[in-house]
Scaffold this motif. Sequence first.
Motif, mmCIF file in Angstrom:
data_model
loop_
_atom_site.group_PDB
_atom_site.id
_atom_site.type_symbol
_atom_site.label_atom_id
_atom_site.label_comp_id
_atom_site.label_asym_id
_atom_site.label_seq_id
_atom_site.Cartn_x
_atom_site.Cartn_y
_atom_site.Cartn_z
ATOM 1 N N SER A 89 -4.420 3.646 0.082
ATOM 2 C CA SER A 89 -4.331 3.821 1.351
ATOM 3 C C SER A 89 -4.356 2.757 2.428
ATOM 4 C CB SER A 89 -5.391 4.755 1.386
ATOM 5 O OG SER A 89 -6.544 4.268 1.592
ATOM 6 N N GLY A 90 -4.726 1.726 1.925
ATOM 7 C CA GLY A 90 -5.044 0.321 2.803
ATOM 8 C C GLY A 90 -6.309 0.396 3.485
ATOM 9 N N ASP A 91 -7.118 1.105 3.165
ATOM 10 C CA ASP A 91 -8.613 1.500 3.861
ATOM 11 C C ASP A 91 -9.467 0.456 3.330
ATOM 12 O OD1 ASP A 91 -10.285 2.114 5.800
ATOM 13 O OD2 ASP A 91 -11.185 3.551 4.320
ATOM 14 N N PHE A 105 -10.348 12.757 10.044
ATOM 15 C CA PHE A 105 -11.292 12.975 9.098
ATOM 16 C C PHE A 105 -10.993 12.333 7.818
ATOM 17 C CE2 PHE A 105 -13.667 14.831 5.705
ATOM 18 C CZ PHE A 105 -15.122 14.937 6.141
ATOM 19 N N GLN A 106 -9.701 11.676 7.759
ATOM 20 C CA GLN A 106 -9.203 11.215 6.790
ATOM 21 C C GLN A 106 -9.447 9.706 6.609
ATOM 22 O OE1 GLN A 106 -4.727 11.558 7.133
ATOM 23 N NE2 GLN A 106 -4.781 13.682 6.365
ATOM 24 N N ALA A 107 -10.167 9.122 7.504
ATOM 25 C CA ALA A 107 -10.364 7.465 7.613
ATOM 26 C C ALA A 107 -11.920 7.376 8.016
ATOM 27 C CB ALA A 107 -9.467 6.655 8.477
ATOM 28 N N GLY A 108 -12.648 6.339 7.302
ATOM 29 C CA GLY A 108 -13.597 5.937 8.236
ATOM 30 C C GLY A 108 -14.857 6.737 7.168
ATOM 31 N N PHE A 109 -15.227 5.966 6.174
ATOM 32 C CA PHE A 109 -16.214 6.614 5.273
ATOM 33 C C PHE A 109 -17.344 5.386 4.840
ATOM 34 C CE2 PHE A 109 -12.719 9.280 4.717
ATOM 35 C CZ PHE A 109 -13.247 10.500 4.778
ATOM 36 N N THR A 138 -2.433 9.583 -0.690
ATOM 37 C CA THR A 138 -2.890 9.112 -1.894
ATOM 38 C C THR A 138 -4.490 8.972 -1.818
ATOM 39 O OG1 THR A 138 -2.478 6.677 -1.158
ATOM 40 C CG2 THR A 138 -0.719 7.632 -2.424
ATOM 41 N N PHE A 139 -5.170 8.826 -0.931
ATOM 42 C CA PHE A 139 -6.371 8.850 -0.930
ATOM 43 C C PHE A 139 -7.069 10.069 -1.493
ATOM 44 C CE2 PHE A 139 -10.812 9.539 1.224
ATOM 45 C CZ PHE A 139 -11.461 8.159 0.658
ATOM 46 N N GLY A 140 -6.705 11.293 -0.847
ATOM 47 C CA GLY A 140 -7.179 12.554 -1.403
ATOM 48 C C GLY A 140 -6.674 12.615 -2.801
ATOM 49 N N MET A 181 0.905 -1.193 -0.147
ATOM 50 C CA MET A 181 -0.021 -0.024 -0.151
ATOM 51 C C MET A 181 0.756 1.303 0.069
ATOM 52 S SD MET A 181 -2.731 -1.541 0.139
ATOM 53 C CE MET A 181 -1.916 -2.892 -0.770
ATOM 54 N N PHE A 182 0.236 2.424 -0.594
ATOM 55 C CA PHE A 182 1.044 3.515 -0.548
ATOM 56 C C PHE A 182 0.188 4.749 -0.128
ATOM 57 C CE2 PHE A 182 2.676 0.947 -3.907
ATOM 58 C CZ PHE A 182 3.970 0.759 -3.806
ATOM 59 N N PRO A 183 0.056 4.855 1.222
ATOM 60 C CA PRO A 183 -0.865 5.756 1.730
ATOM 61 C C PRO A 183 -0.541 7.186 1.622
ATOM 62 C CG PRO A 183 0.008 4.500 3.745
ATOM 63 C CD PRO A 183 0.620 3.867 2.285
ATOM 64 N N TYR A 184 0.807 7.426 1.409
ATOM 65 C CA TYR A 184 1.337 8.876 1.531
ATOM 66 C C TYR A 184 2.238 8.847 0.421
ATOM 67 C CZ TYR A 184 -1.022 9.176 5.985
ATOM 68 O OH TYR A 184 -2.056 9.045 6.804
#
Length: 276
Positions: free
Chosen positions: A149-151, A96-100, A14-16, A1-4
């Motif tokens: 992001s690994g989410d 706010f970046q996680a949990g949707f 990377t999610f954004g 994963m490449f979260p950043y």
Amino acid sequence: MFPYLHIGSLTLGTFGILMWFAAVTAAYVLHRSFLRAGVSADAIVVVSTVMIAGVVGAKLWHELQHPFQLRMAMQEVILPGWSQPLEVLTRFFHWFQAGFAWFGGLLFGIGALMWQGRTHKTGAVRMLDLAAPAAAIGYGVGRIGCLTSGDGDYGVATTLPWGIHIHDDALDPPQPNPPGLLVHPTPIYELLFSLALGWYLWVRGRKGDLPIGQLTGEYLVLSGVGRFLVELLRRNERLYLGMSNAQVASLGTIVVGAIVIAISRSRRSAVVEQTA
């Protein structure tokens, strides 16, 4: 994963980045829909509004499903006190970046589209029809943000060659955890399904004789089916009759979509009869 992504001293999530790319893709497809239908609305403004509403709705729906976690998160966010506003803001953005939740984003996004349909005098339901292909494709692209992001990689274990590792970002450097486990890359499955759905809706939209609401109903039904099926491969908690929250929401989406199709066809039939 490449979260950043680390570019010098700059760190980007990377999610954004993928959410932004999803918005750009959706705006382009919606712009093409507007051109084909002769609508003068600004696709960028429409998609931006829907994205903001969708993100807020997805976050709100997720937190309402986990009230205890929300209370704990709020305590952590406000812990520094308002005498340290920068620290409060940093903690808020981290929370706010996680949990949707997909369903909350769908509801708020639909509401934003319908409101803009009335604002631009195109009609609330017709705006939904025009946006259906863009919504399908944009959603699929956005899901890759969950992958990087690994989410969203928590599929069931698999021995297929395209299985992926779940990385633990708490380790330095991030490493697969557990090391030998491969899981289904469910966001990739959703991307492929969404691209196929978007193409199907785009081709359907070429027909000028479809009743208003037909494409919206088909989008709700087919996207609900796709989400229900992918949940079979995800390791979400089963709460209702062996189904996850997302599967229950998907069944509701399918039912609503079928009702929308039935209503649109009945109204079309009524208009034809009156004309005759």
